[in-house]
Write a protein that holds these residues in place. Structure first.
Motif, PDB file in Angstrom:
ATOM      1  N   TYR A  54       0.831  -1.203   0.000  1.00  0.00           N
ATOM      2  CA  TYR A  54       0.000   0.000   0.000  1.00  0.00           C
ATOM      3  C   TYR A  54       0.863   1.250   0.000  1.00  0.00           C
ATOM      4  O   TYR A  54       2.045   1.232   0.334  1.00  0.00           O
ATOM      5  N   ASN A  67       0.583   5.502   1.277  1.00  0.00           N
ATOM      6  CA  ASN A  67      -0.122   6.288   2.280  1.00  0.00           C
ATOM      7  C   ASN A  67       0.244   7.768   2.131  1.00  0.00           C
ATOM      8  O   ASN A  67       1.420   8.114   1.964  1.00  0.00           O
ATOM      9  N   LEU A  97      -4.744   9.109   3.903  1.00  0.00           N
ATOM     10  CA  LEU A  97      -5.405   8.307   2.880  1.00  0.00           C
ATOM     11  C   LEU A  97      -4.501   7.137   2.522  1.00  0.00           C
ATOM     12  O   LEU A  97      -3.345   7.335   2.143  1.00  0.00           O
ATOM     13  N   LEU A 138      -4.107   3.612   0.175  1.00  0.00           N
ATOM     14  CA  LEU A 138      -4.558   2.895  -1.013  1.00  0.00           C
ATOM     15  C   LEU A 138      -3.737   1.612  -1.143  1.00  0.00           C
ATOM     16  O   LEU A 138      -2.511   1.671  -1.246  1.00  0.00           O
ATOM     17  N   GLY A 139      -4.393   0.472  -1.147  1.00  0.00           N
ATOM     18  CA  GLY A 139      -3.660  -0.780  -1.312  1.00  0.00           C
ATOM     19  C   GLY A 139      -4.184  -1.872  -0.409  1.00  0.00           C
ATOM     20  O   GLY A 139      -5.302  -1.799   0.111  1.00  0.00           O
ATOM     21  N   GLN A 161      -8.064  -2.058  -0.320  1.00  0.00           N
ATOM     22  CA  GLN A 161      -8.985  -1.080   0.250  1.00  0.00           C
ATOM     23  C   GLN A 161      -8.558   0.347  -0.039  1.00  0.00           C
ATOM     24  O   GLN A 161      -7.396   0.630  -0.343  1.00  0.00           O
ATOM     25  N   ILE A 162      -9.530   1.229   0.065  1.00  0.00           N
ATOM     26  CA  ILE A 162      -9.294   2.677   0.094  1.00  0.00           C
ATOM     27  C   ILE A 162      -9.757   3.138   1.472  1.00  0.00           C
ATOM     28  O   ILE A 162     -10.952   3.037   1.787  1.00  0.00           O
ATOM     29  N   ARG A 163      -8.822   3.614   2.278  1.00  0.00           N
ATOM     30  CA  ARG A 163      -9.135   3.940   3.678  1.00  0.00           C
ATOM     31  C   ARG A 163      -8.771   5.386   3.989  1.00  0.00           C
ATOM     32  O   ARG A 163      -7.662   5.839   3.664  1.00  0.00           O
ATOM     33  N   TYR A 164      -9.676   6.081   4.616  1.00  0.00           N
ATOM     34  CA  TYR A 164      -9.433   7.470   5.022  1.00  0.00           C
ATOM     35  C   TYR A 164      -9.587   7.571   6.541  1.00  0.00           C
ATOM     36  O   TYR A 164     -10.551   7.039   7.117  1.00  0.00           O
TER      37      TYR A 164
END
Length: 419
Positions: A120, A122, A130, A132-133, A164-167
């Motif tokens: 991922y 970051n 944010l 991504l990965g 995932q896409i995590r915020y």
């Protein structure tokens, strides 16, 4: 002359590479891990027993002997791993970083093959970030047991690494998390077994929203998860008739169907850590969390007589665990997990269930371990007793009745060198 030109081009290329990498920092890490285990009977497991979940039900032969009561053991180094953490140059006002990590677990029944664990990037703006990965599923989160078993408390503890896409947003002691999650290595169960097709054809990612409070060594939080799957997109209906006194298939009809099952799951977690203590706990009210190594799944509540289109109802499980570990060099610890089948909210039309542990009423696991820890080294021994209650399905509410218990004794010995 050609040799000098080639050498010059190589030097330029190398110099350019160093120039491009001067704003990067790399931290390489890894571990060599060995696992020796023993079970007193056959179990629900993966990776040839390294990822252990619960004992299988009795399977009687014609003489009444339990075929699943045979002990088993093995020794593996599959969870040795390599990884690198990367700190990169700023992108605008965001600090950039990345991680890539692999082990040798393989996939399916192919062992000793390189497998991607984390990958991922970051972007961090201090108060928000944010990602991504692929990394740990949000339901796994920041609270997980400190035990030797590689299942890390599953099926009581959600276990999955997923794209995932995590915020995340942080403000003083509070943290909010929102994530859209897909499936790659850990898959949902359904009519075709484990498959990525259910969420792929759904076109709706798994959604997680959570909130955490952090202060000193205390972390506490809650989360909610939504999963929407399409179990099937076509059905096959067979028309039967009597031919020469025997029932035979007269015709086969195929229909396009629009099936979907959408579920909500909830979790609460807490942990406290200081110089000597780790105390953690998590409780999950799960509906169809098989993609996170959980118990449950779904059943059929109605069937269209003409097209075969099915409507579904989730099998709900309540799962909780508590883990306490003390010490620095010598670290004794205990783990307790409990799961209960809460059944379905609708009457089941069919005996056919899709999921994991759908014939379980309840599951209890208790374990104790002792590890010896010094810089770069860890040695440990763990004993676990698991009891699973099996029975028959009650169609009116999806619960399991007329139960009997099956037990497994498991011993795990681990040696690790970390670098």
């Amino acid at each position: 002359m050609k040799k000098y030109i080639l050498l010059f081009l190589c030097l330029i290329t190398v110099s350019g590479s160093f120039a491009q990498m001067k704003d990067f920092k790399f931290k390489f890490y890894g571990q060599i891990r060995t696992d020796l285990y023993y079970n007193s009977r056959a179990n629900q497991e993966t990776v040839d027993g390294l990822f252990y979940m619960y004992p299988l039900d009795k399977n009687r032969d014609e003489d009444g002997n339990d075929l699943n009561s045979t002990p088993n053991s093995n020794f593996y180094t599959l969870y040795s791993r390599l990884g690198v953490d990367v700190a990169g140059p700023k992108l605008g006002t965001a600090k950039t970083s990345a991680k890539i990590e692999a082990d040798f677990r393989g996939t399916g029944n192919s062992f000793s093959v390189v497998r991607l664990r984390h990958a991922y990037l970051n972007l961090d703006w201090d108060k928000s970030a944010l990602l991504l990965g692929q990394t740990w599923h949000p339901l796994y989160g920041e609270v997980a047991p400190q035990i030797l078993n590689l299942s890390m408390g599953a099926p009581f503890q959600p276990f999955s690494r997923a794209p995932q896409i995590r915020y995340r947003y942080k403000n003083k002691n509070f943290q909010l998390t929102g994530a859209a999650v897909w499936q790659s290595q850990y898959l949902s169960q359904g009519p075709a077994g484990k498959s990525q097709e259910y969420i792929k054809k759904s076109c709706v990612p798994e959604i997680y929203i959570g909130a955490d409070y952090k202060k000193g060594g205390l972390l506490a939080g809650v989360g909610v998860e939504l999963l929407s799957l399409k179990p099937r997109t076509e059905s096959i209906m067979q028309e039967y008739g009597i031919v020469n006194g025997k029932e035979q298939v007269l015709a086969t009809h195929k229909y396009k169907v629009d099936e979907r099952i959408t579920t909500l799951s909830y979790e609460a977690h807490v942990k406290y850590t200081n110089k000597n203590w780790f105390i953690g706990a998590k409780s999950v009210l799960g509906s169809n969390l098989t993609q996170a190594s959980g118990l449950g799944g779904f059943g059929i509540k109605s069937i269209n007589e003409r097209t075969g289109e099915q409507k579904y109802t989730p099998i709900r499980f309540s799962s909780s665990w508590l883990n306490a570990v003390y010490g620095q060099k010598w670290k004794p610890g205990i783990f307790v997990g409990y799961a209960k089948n809460l059944g379905t909210s609708d009457t089941l039309e069919s005996e056919k269930l899709y999921g994991t542990g759908t014939n379980l009423d309840q599951l209890v696991t208790a374990g104790a371990e002792l590890t010896y820890n010094v810089p770069h080294w860890k040695f440990g021994l763990e004993y676990t007793l698991s009891s699973a209650w099996y029975g028959s399905l009650k169609h009116s509410n999806g619960k399991i009745i007329d139960t009997h218990a099956v037990c497994n004794n498991r011993i795990v010995a681990v040696a690790m060198f970390m670098f």
